[in-house]
Design a protein around this motif. Structure first.
Motif, PDB file in Angstrom:
ATOM      1  N   GLU A   1       0.827  -1.212   0.000  1.00 43.60           N
ATOM      2  CA  GLU A   1       0.000   0.000   0.000  1.00 43.60           C
ATOM      3  C   GLU A   1       0.858   1.258   0.000  1.00 43.60           C
ATOM      4  N   PHE A   2       1.905   1.251   0.816  1.00 46.02           N
ATOM      5  CA  PHE A   2       2.782   2.419   0.889  1.00 46.02           C
ATOM      6  C   PHE A   2       3.381   2.735  -0.472  1.00 46.02           C
ATOM      7  N   LEU A   3       3.894   1.723  -1.159  1.00 49.46           N
ATOM      8  CA  LEU A   3       4.496   1.939  -2.478  1.00 49.46           C
ATOM      9  C   LEU A   3       3.465   2.477  -3.457  1.00 49.46           C
ATOM     10  N   ALA A   4       2.257   1.951  -3.390  1.00 50.42           N
ATOM     11  CA  ALA A   4       1.188   2.366  -4.311  1.00 50.42           C
ATOM     12  C   ALA A   4       0.676   3.767  -4.012  1.00 50.42           C
ATOM     13  N   TYR A   5       0.747   4.197  -2.774  1.00 49.73           N
ATOM     14  CA  TYR A   5       0.228   5.509  -2.388  1.00 49.73           C
ATOM     15  C   TYR A   5       1.291   6.601  -2.408  1.00 49.73           C
ATOM     16  N   SER A   6       2.580   6.217  -2.471  1.00 51.26           N
ATOM     17  CA  SER A   6       3.653   7.209  -2.414  1.00 51.26           C
ATOM     18  C   SER A   6       4.445   7.318  -3.711  1.00 51.26           C
ATOM     19  N   GLY A   7       4.485   6.240  -4.494  1.00 49.30           N
ATOM     20  CA  GLY A   7       5.316   6.220  -5.691  1.00 49.30           C
ATOM     21  C   GLY A   7       6.779   5.968  -5.389  1.00 49.30           C
ATOM     22  N   CYS A   8       7.096   5.640  -4.145  1.00 49.23           N
ATOM     23  CA  CYS A   8       8.489   5.389  -3.764  1.00 49.23           C
ATOM     24  C   CYS A   8       8.998   4.071  -4.342  1.00 49.23           C
ATOM     25  N   ARG A   9      10.307   3.992  -4.484  1.00 47.14           N
ATOM     26  CA  ARG A   9      10.967   2.731  -4.785  1.00 47.14           C
ATOM     27  C   ARG A   9      11.053   1.943  -3.477  1.00 47.14           C
ATOM     28  N   VAL A  10      11.155   0.635  -3.572  1.00 44.73           N
ATOM     29  CA  VAL A  10      11.189  -0.188  -2.364  1.00 44.73           C
ATOM     30  C   VAL A  10      12.402   0.156  -1.495  1.00 44.73           C
ATOM     31  N   GLY A  11      13.544   0.483  -2.114  1.00 43.90           N
ATOM     32  CA  GLY A  11      14.723   0.866  -1.345  1.00 43.90           C
ATOM     33  C   GLY A  11      14.516   2.138  -0.551  1.00 43.90           C
ATOM     34  N   GLU A  12      13.724   3.045  -1.093  1.00 45.50           N
ATOM     35  CA  GLU A  12      13.408   4.283  -0.382  1.00 45.50           C
ATOM     36  C   GLU A  12      12.447   3.998   0.768  1.00 45.50           C
ATOM     37  N   ALA A  13      11.501   3.097   0.541  1.00 43.25           N
ATOM     38  CA  ALA A  13      10.511   2.756   1.571  1.00 43.25           C
ATOM     39  C   ALA A  13      11.160   2.038   2.748  1.00 43.25           C
ATOM     40  N   ARG A  14      12.078   1.125   2.460  1.00 47.06           N
ATOM     41  CA  ARG A  14      12.658   0.323   3.547  1.00 47.06           C
ATOM     42  C   ARG A  14      13.535   1.152   4.476  1.00 47.06           C
ATOM     43  N   THR A  15      13.935   2.357   4.042  1.00 44.46           N
ATOM     44  CA  THR A  15      14.776   3.211   4.890  1.00 44.46           C
ATOM     45  C   THR A  15      13.992   4.346   5.545  1.00 44.46           C
ATOM     46  N   LEU A  16      12.686   4.401   5.289  1.00 46.60           N
ATOM     47  CA  LEU A  16      11.865   5.478   5.837  1.00 46.60           C
ATOM     48  C   LEU A  16      11.782   5.364   7.356  1.00 46.60           C
ATOM     49  N   ARG A  17      12.007   6.464   8.025  1.00 42.10           N
ATOM     50  CA  ARG A  17      11.910   6.521   9.493  1.00 42.10           C
ATOM     51  C   ARG A  17      10.756   7.442   9.860  1.00 42.10           C
ATOM     52  N   TRP A  18      10.226   7.245  11.060  1.00 43.54           N
ATOM     53  CA  TRP A  18       9.089   8.053  11.501  1.00 43.54           C
ATOM     54  C   TRP A  18       9.428   9.533  11.540  1.00 43.54           C
ATOM     55  N   ARG A  19      10.685   9.872  11.775  1.00 45.27           N
ATOM     56  CA  ARG A  19      11.095  11.291  11.790  1.00 45.27           C
ATOM     57  C   ARG A  19      10.933  11.945  10.424  1.00 45.27           C
ATOM     58  N   ASP A  20      10.875  11.122   9.358  1.00 40.66           N
ATOM     59  CA  ASP A  20      10.736  11.646   7.998  1.00 40.66           C
ATOM     60  C   ASP A  20       9.294  12.036   7.664  1.00 40.66           C
ATOM     61  N   VAL A  21       8.365  11.623   8.518  1.00 40.57           N
ATOM     62  CA  VAL A  21       6.941  11.904   8.290  1.00 40.57           C
ATOM     63  C   VAL A  21       6.567  13.131   9.115  1.00 40.57           C
ATOM     64  N   ASN A  22       6.186  14.212   8.451  1.00 41.57           N
ATOM     65  CA  ASN A  22       5.831  15.453   9.135  1.00 41.57           C
ATOM     66  C   ASN A  22       4.339  15.701   8.954  1.00 41.57           C
ATOM     67  N   GLU A  23       3.563  15.211   9.903  1.00 42.07           N
ATOM     68  CA  GLU A  23       2.108  15.368   9.810  1.00 42.07           C
ATOM     69  C   GLU A  23       1.693  16.829   9.898  1.00 42.07           C
ATOM     70  N   GLU A  24       2.430  17.614  10.656  1.00 42.50           N
ATOM     71  CA  GLU A  24       2.093  19.030  10.816  1.00 42.50           C
ATOM     72  C   GLU A  24       2.157  19.770   9.478  1.00 42.50           C
ATOM     73  N   LEU A  25       3.194  19.485   8.697  1.00 43.81           N
ATOM     74  CA  LEU A  25       3.342  20.119   7.382  1.00 43.81           C
ATOM     75  C   LEU A  25       2.635  19.329   6.283  1.00 43.81           C
ATOM     76  N   GLY A  26       2.247  18.088   6.602  1.00 45.34           N
ATOM     77  CA  GLY A  26       1.607  17.243   5.601  1.00 45.34           C
ATOM     78  C   GLY A  26       2.576  16.777   4.528  1.00 45.34           C
ATOM     79  N   THR A  27       3.817  16.473   4.959  1.00 49.93           N
ATOM     80  CA  THR A  27       4.850  16.064   4.008  1.00 49.93           C
ATOM     81  C   THR A  27       5.611  14.845   4.510  1.00 49.93           C
ATOM     82  N   MET A  28       6.353  14.253   3.594  1.00 47.66           N
ATOM     83  CA  MET A  28       7.214  13.132   3.937  1.00 47.66           C
ATOM     84  C   MET A  28       8.539  13.319   3.199  1.00 47.66           C
TER      85      MET A  28
END
Length: 192
Positions: A35-62
Protein backbone atom coordinates in the motif's frame (compact mmCIF):
# COMPACT_ATOMS: atom_id res chain seq x y z
CA UNK A 1 10.42 -2.32 -28.26
CA UNK A 2 9.98 -2.28 -24.51
CA UNK A 3 7.73 -4.95 -23.03
CA UNK A 4 4.29 -3.68 -22.04
CA UNK A 5 3.98 -2.60 -18.44
CA UNK A 6 1.22 -4.47 -16.65
CA UNK A 7 -0.51 -2.30 -14.08
CA UNK A 8 -3.09 -3.65 -11.66
CA UNK A 9 -6.60 -2.35 -11.99
CA UNK A 10 -7.97 -0.75 -8.85
CA UNK A 11 -10.00 -3.92 -8.24
CA UNK A 12 -6.90 -6.11 -8.60
CA UNK A 13 -4.98 -3.83 -6.23
CA UNK A 14 -7.77 -4.03 -3.63
CA UNK A 15 -7.91 -7.82 -3.99
CA UNK A 16 -4.12 -8.10 -3.59
CA UNK A 17 -4.05 -5.98 -0.44
CA UNK A 18 -7.06 -7.85 1.02
CA UNK A 19 -5.35 -11.19 0.30
CA UNK A 20 -2.17 -10.02 2.02
CA UNK A 21 -4.10 -8.61 4.99
CA UNK A 22 -5.92 -11.87 5.71
CA UNK A 23 -2.66 -13.77 6.23
CA UNK A 24 -0.29 -13.83 9.19
CA UNK A 25 1.85 -10.96 10.54
CA UNK A 26 4.43 -11.13 7.71
CA UNK A 27 1.76 -10.79 5.05
CA UNK A 28 0.22 -7.91 7.01
CA UNK A 29 3.61 -6.18 6.91
CA UNK A 30 3.74 -6.96 3.19
CA UNK A 31 0.30 -5.39 2.74
CA UNK A 32 1.52 -2.24 4.49
CA UNK A 33 4.56 -2.07 2.22
CA UNK A 34 2.51 -2.69 -0.93
CA UNK A 35 0.00 0.00 0.00
CA UNK A 36 2.78 2.42 0.89
CA UNK A 37 4.50 1.94 -2.48
CA UNK A 38 1.19 2.37 -4.31
CA UNK A 39 0.23 5.51 -2.39
CA UNK A 40 3.65 7.21 -2.41
CA UNK A 41 5.32 6.22 -5.69
CA UNK A 42 8.49 5.39 -3.76
CA UNK A 43 10.97 2.73 -4.79
CA UNK A 44 11.19 -0.19 -2.36
CA UNK A 45 14.72 0.87 -1.34
CA UNK A 46 13.41 4.28 -0.38
CA UNK A 47 10.51 2.76 1.57
CA UNK A 48 12.66 0.32 3.55
CA UNK A 49 14.78 3.21 4.89
CA UNK A 50 11.87 5.48 5.84
CA UNK A 51 11.91 6.52 9.49
CA UNK A 52 9.09 8.05 11.50
CA UNK A 53 11.09 11.29 11.79
CA UNK A 54 10.74 11.65 8.00
CA UNK A 55 6.94 11.90 8.29
CA UNK A 56 5.83 15.45 9.14
CA UNK A 57 2.11 15.37 9.81
CA UNK A 58 2.09 19.03 10.82
CA UNK A 59 3.34 20.12 7.38
CA UNK A 60 1.61 17.24 5.60
CA UNK A 61 4.85 16.06 4.01
CA UNK A 62 7.21 13.13 3.94
CA UNK A 63 10.97 13.31 3.35
CA UNK A 64 12.39 10.61 1.07
CA UNK A 65 16.11 10.24 1.73
CA UNK A 66 16.91 6.69 0.69
CA UNK A 67 18.76 6.25 3.97
CA UNK A 68 22.50 5.63 4.09
CA UNK A 69 22.78 4.83 0.38
CA UNK A 70 20.47 7.64 -0.77
CA UNK A 71 17.84 7.73 -3.48
CA UNK A 72 18.52 6.60 -7.04
CA UNK A 73 19.65 10.10 -8.05
CA UNK A 74 21.27 10.71 -4.64
CA UNK A 75 18.96 13.63 -3.84
CA UNK A 76 16.42 13.71 -1.04
CA UNK A 77 12.95 14.92 -1.95
CA UNK A 78 9.79 15.88 -0.12
CA UNK A 79 6.39 14.61 -1.17
CA UNK A 80 2.92 15.46 0.13
CA UNK A 81 1.19 13.13 2.55
CA UNK A 82 -1.50 12.22 0.05
CA UNK A 83 -4.76 11.32 1.79
CA UNK A 84 -4.44 7.51 1.38
CA UNK A 85 -0.76 7.69 2.36
CA UNK A 86 -1.52 9.64 5.52
CA UNK A 87 -4.34 7.26 6.43
CA UNK A 88 -2.05 4.25 5.98
CA UNK A 89 0.79 5.75 8.03
CA UNK A 90 -1.62 6.63 10.84
CA UNK A 91 -2.96 3.05 10.83
CA UNK A 92 0.59 1.63 10.94
CA UNK A 93 1.54 3.99 13.77
CA UNK A 94 -1.52 2.93 15.78
CA UNK A 95 -0.90 -0.78 15.18
CA UNK A 96 2.84 -0.93 15.73
CA UNK A 97 4.92 0.02 18.70
CA UNK A 98 8.13 1.91 17.93
CA UNK A 99 10.94 3.02 20.19
CA UNK A 100 11.51 6.51 18.83
CA UNK A 101 11.07 8.76 15.83
CA UNK A 102 14.32 7.24 14.61
CA UNK A 103 12.60 3.84 14.22
CA UNK A 104 12.01 2.43 10.75
CA UNK A 105 8.41 2.52 9.55
CA UNK A 106 8.63 -0.94 7.98
CA UNK A 107 9.90 -4.08 9.67
CA UNK A 108 10.51 -5.93 6.39
CA UNK A 109 12.84 -5.22 3.49
CA UNK A 110 10.83 -6.95 0.81
CA UNK A 111 7.37 -8.31 0.09
CA UNK A 112 8.36 -10.09 -3.13
CA UNK A 113 7.49 -13.60 -1.98
CA UNK A 114 4.21 -12.59 -0.32
CA UNK A 115 3.12 -10.61 -3.40
CA UNK A 116 3.99 -13.49 -5.75
CA UNK A 117 2.08 -16.02 -3.66
CA UNK A 118 -0.94 -13.74 -3.28
CA UNK A 119 -0.99 -13.05 -7.04
CA UNK A 120 -0.83 -16.78 -7.71
CA UNK A 121 -3.71 -17.53 -5.32
CA UNK A 122 -5.80 -14.77 -6.91
CA UNK A 123 -4.93 -15.69 -10.50
CA UNK A 124 -3.40 -12.24 -11.09
CA UNK A 125 -0.36 -11.40 -13.21
CA UNK A 126 2.85 -11.48 -11.22
CA UNK A 127 3.07 -8.00 -9.74
CA UNK A 128 6.08 -6.70 -7.85
CA UNK A 129 7.32 -3.76 -5.83
CA UNK A 130 7.95 -1.59 -8.89
CA UNK A 131 4.48 -2.39 -10.21
CA UNK A 132 3.14 -0.31 -7.33
CA UNK A 133 5.19 2.69 -8.53
CA UNK A 134 3.54 2.27 -11.95
CA UNK A 135 0.17 2.02 -10.18
CA UNK A 136 0.84 5.31 -8.34
CA UNK A 137 1.86 7.08 -11.56
CA UNK A 138 -1.13 5.80 -13.50
CA UNK A 139 -3.52 6.91 -10.78
CA UNK A 140 -1.85 10.32 -10.54
CA UNK A 141 -2.08 10.78 -14.32
CA UNK A 142 -5.70 9.62 -14.37
CA UNK A 143 -6.47 12.08 -11.56
CA UNK A 144 -5.23 14.87 -13.82
CA UNK A 145 -1.92 15.59 -12.08
CA UNK A 146 0.66 17.39 -14.18
CA UNK A 147 3.53 15.20 -15.48
CA UNK A 148 6.10 17.69 -14.14
CA UNK A 149 4.64 17.49 -10.62
CA UNK A 150 4.47 13.69 -10.74
CA UNK A 151 8.11 13.62 -11.86
CA UNK A 152 9.08 15.74 -8.85
CA UNK A 153 7.22 13.37 -6.52
CA UNK A 154 9.07 10.41 -8.10
CA UNK A 155 12.47 12.08 -7.92
CA UNK A 156 12.93 12.44 -11.69
CA UNK A 157 14.96 15.41 -12.90
CA UNK A 158 13.65 15.59 -16.47
CA UNK A 159 10.57 17.76 -15.99
CA UNK A 160 8.14 14.92 -16.66
CA UNK A 161 9.49 13.47 -19.92
CA UNK A 162 10.09 9.99 -18.46
CA UNK A 163 6.70 10.02 -16.76
CA UNK A 164 5.04 10.83 -20.08
CA UNK A 165 7.01 8.19 -21.98
CA UNK A 166 7.07 5.39 -19.40
CA UNK A 167 4.05 5.91 -17.21
CA UNK A 168 1.83 7.81 -19.61
CA UNK A 169 0.02 4.68 -20.70
CA UNK A 170 -3.65 4.57 -19.82
CA UNK A 171 -5.63 1.71 -18.43
CA UNK A 172 -8.53 0.76 -20.67
CA UNK A 173 -11.20 1.89 -18.19
CA UNK A 174 -9.65 5.38 -18.02
CA UNK A 175 -9.37 5.53 -21.79
CA UNK A 176 -13.08 4.66 -22.07
CA UNK A 177 -14.01 7.34 -19.52
CA UNK A 178 -11.98 9.94 -21.41
CA UNK A 179 -13.56 8.85 -24.71
CA UNK A 180 -17.02 9.65 -23.29
CA UNK A 181 -15.88 13.27 -22.91
CA UNK A 182 -15.44 13.63 -26.67
CA UNK A 183 -18.87 14.92 -27.64
CA UNK A 184 -18.23 17.31 -30.51
CA UNK A 185 -20.33 16.35 -33.49
CA UNK A 186 -21.15 18.43 -36.53
CA UNK A 187 -24.64 16.90 -36.47
CA UNK A 188 -25.11 18.16 -32.92
CA UNK A 189 -25.27 21.94 -32.57
CA UNK A 190 -24.45 21.71 -28.88
CA UNK A 191 -20.71 21.52 -28.20
CA UNK A 192 -19.58 20.86 -24.66
Amino acid sequence: PKPAIVIPTKEQFRALVAELRKGHRATGEAADLVEFLAYSGCRVGEARTLRWRDVNEELGTMLITGGEHGTKNLEARTIPLFHPLGRLLNAIRERKKFDSNDSLVFGIDSATLQIARACERLGLPRFGHHTMRHFFCSNAIEAGCDFKVIAEWLGHKDGGVLVAMTYGHLRSEHSAAMARRIVFDVANDEVT
